[in-house]
Design an enzyme around this catalytic site. Sequence first.
Site, PDB file in Angstrom:
ATOM      1  N   ASP A  48      18.943  12.992  39.125  1.00  0.00           N
ATOM      2  CA  ASP A  48      19.226  14.370  39.520  1.00  0.00           C
ATOM      3  C   ASP A  48      18.542  14.739  40.840  1.00  0.00           C
ATOM      4  O   ASP A  48      17.819  15.716  40.908  1.00  0.00           O
ATOM      5  CB  ASP A  48      18.729  15.275  38.378  1.00  0.00           C
ATOM      6  N   GLU A 107       7.741  17.357  31.751  1.00  0.00           N
ATOM      7  CA  GLU A 107       8.732  18.287  32.323  1.00  0.00           C
ATOM      8  C   GLU A 107       9.006  19.390  31.320  1.00  0.00           C
ATOM      9  O   GLU A 107       9.230  19.124  30.131  1.00  0.00           O
ATOM     10  CB  GLU A 107      10.068  17.575  32.616  1.00  0.00           C
ATOM     11  N   GLU A 136      12.832   8.679  31.525  1.00  0.00           N
ATOM     12  CA  GLU A 136      14.030   8.873  30.708  1.00  0.00           C
ATOM     13  C   GLU A 136      14.939   7.643  30.654  1.00  0.00           C
ATOM     14  O   GLU A 136      16.134   7.719  30.980  1.00  0.00           O
ATOM     15  CB  GLU A 136      14.803  10.107  31.193  1.00  0.00           C
ATOM     16  N   TYR A 157      13.347  20.529  27.036  1.00  0.00           N
ATOM     17  CA  TYR A 157      14.178  21.630  27.540  1.00  0.00           C
ATOM     18  C   TYR A 157      14.851  22.397  26.397  1.00  0.00           C
ATOM     19  O   TYR A 157      16.004  22.801  26.522  1.00  0.00           O
ATOM     20  CB  TYR A 157      15.248  21.060  28.486  1.00  0.00           C
TER      21      TYR A 157
HETATM   22  C1  BDP Z   1      15.278  15.645  33.489  1.00  0.00           C
HETATM   23  C2  BDP Z   1      15.055  14.701  34.651  1.00  0.00           C
HETATM   24  C3  BDP Z   1      14.907  15.415  35.988  1.00  0.00           C
HETATM   25  C4  BDP Z   1      15.940  16.516  36.109  1.00  0.00           C
HETATM   26  C5  BDP Z   1      15.706  17.521  34.999  1.00  0.00           C
HETATM   27  C6  BDP Z   1      16.655  18.709  35.065  1.00  0.00           C
HETATM   28  O1  BDP Z   1      13.940  13.888  34.417  1.00  0.00           O
HETATM   29  O2  BDP Z   1      15.020  14.486  37.030  1.00  0.00           O
HETATM   30  O3  BDP Z   1      15.932  17.122  37.360  1.00  0.00           O
HETATM   31  O4  BDP Z   1      15.923  16.871  33.769  1.00  0.00           O
HETATM   32  O5  BDP Z   1      17.701  18.648  34.461  1.00  0.00           O
HETATM   33  O6  BDP Z   1      16.176  15.065  32.633  1.00  0.00           O
HETATM   34  O7  BDP Z   1      16.343  19.665  35.754  1.00  0.00           O
END
Ligand code: BDP
Length: 598
Positions: A166, A506, A416, A470
């Site tokens: 991404d 993240e 990932e 997320y």
């Molecule tokens: C995660 C990835 C990251 C993406 C992020 C996203 O590690 O590179 O930018 O999600 O979706 O899966 O913002």
Amino acid sequence: MLYPIDTLTRSKKNLDGVWNFQVDRDGSGRSQSWYNGLPSPIQMPVPSSYNDITTSAELRDFIGDVWYECRLYIPRDWKKDNVFLRFGAVAHTAEVWVNGELVVENRNGFLPFEAEITNLVRQEEKLHISVRVNNELTWEMLPPGEIVTKTLPDGRVEKTLHQQHDFFNYVGIHRPVYLYTKPDVSIEDVVVDTEFTGDVGHVHVGVETKGEAASITLTVQNRDGEVVAAGSGDHATLDIPSVQLWSPNHPYLYLLHCKLFYENGELLDHYVVSVGVRTVEVKDRQVWLNGSPVYLTGFGKHEDADVRGKGYDAVTNVRDFNLMKECGANSFRTSHYPYAEEILQLADEMGFLVIDETSAVGLLSQGVPATGELEPVFSNGRITKELKNYHVDTVRRLIERDRNHPCVIMWSISNEASTMEEEAIPYFQRIIDEVRALDTRPIMNVNLMLIEPERCEVSPLVDVIGLNVYFGWYSTPGDLVKGKEDLHDYLSRWESHHQQPVMITEYGVDTIAGLHKSPPVMFSEEFQVEFLATYHAVFDMFSNVGGEHIWNFADFMTKQDTVRVDGNKKGLFTRNRQPKMAVHSVRERWKSLKVGRG
Ligand code: BDP
């Protein structure tokens, strides 16, 4: 690989500036000997990605070869020395000619490479440096990608890049270019490791040399220039009394001087390494720095900026580090590839703990966002022996480049990957064996949210488990009540299935700066504030959570896509490095956290 520096015996010349540049539309530049001179070049800054420098969408999205060249005189007093040409990084593959002769090829867009060009340095003529750069990704390199070609009715071939990761496929000569000199009898490598007992620091030094030197001296200077420890030989331990330990709050650096001498006392070579004395270990489900647990606060970042793309830019980097300090961040991850060496030097100086990541991102069957069922990639032949060798080579080159930096506290071997497959075990075991053979720092692997704790085959092999989460964004979008429950459940299961500390590598949401909504909705600044606060409350319930890195430090460019609004907007700062509203509550939290912050 040692970084080029000026010393008593070495000089360097920085070649950054404006170079000639030309797109090789049909790939015939090589057969037309463009390495002897470009037929109709335009101007291109180095270092920089070339993509956003002009106003041409064609150049931005071009797939194939481009060429760079520059011409310069070599100073006369370099005549007696060996001369090397070194690139900090060129994405993704490069061939370099000097005076029409091919001197080096490189297939890694994020690590340095060099060539000795002593024989090609002609004193009275300008040196002509020519670089062919290609931006095509394959499944035999990292990050992996695929170029799909289609022949159009008019006979032209159209190429499209399929990538899983991404971030925009920025390319070009991305990092500083140097010419530097090295004497005949030389220091080829210096390896430093540190520990301490009581208030005595121990600096273990290994020096690799070339040629016959009669003696090697090693001295450590403190910040005031006083010599505080001395030794000799190619392997030695130097003891520093009343040592000043390195940490984010006290980034104290010593200078280690290595000198080679001839029998008659003549100085043959001199190299200097910055040394921070500190220890890192993982025990009791925590990361420890200098004998105390440390909780990591900070960000996943990108090398990304408006216009420059991934080109090295000191202005952006120092600004970023100032903003991070101001937020109370003590650390960051070099998501998702090795960053410029100059960034690690700055992290040593300013005091950041760095999780140093390889470019192994996208070793899975889906692009971002990965939702639904994943297809295997390790068991269906997608991940080849060539890819594994490339990964091993990347890890080795990364460690050889970065191991002397006190800021680097951990190696992240992938982001990932498809780690729910049994076949991922031998693959990653090989990578881990390589890391362990070269260095003692802890190893992290960063896990995709979809791969549940019961299913991940690779987490048991590493020291720290990175989790990208997320809930309430990619799952149950907008519902933070459900998101909170799911996050709690997920972290509880990681806690009971795995003994290692986890680190939230993240968590974050796309946020359009200036979009306000009450009650909060996705993409508004209020939603980002609420999302982060919700997550923080859950992290605080788990003692095995060793840190939190918001995704992302700043908004960054991606490929064009229906799920991206002019790039990924999960930054706590805009792409121009101005704050979004959530900065204030994050700063309040991070500055008042009671757990050790190093
Ligand atoms: C995660 C990835 C990251 C993406 C992020 C996203 O590690 O590179 O930018 O999600 O979706 O899966 O913002």
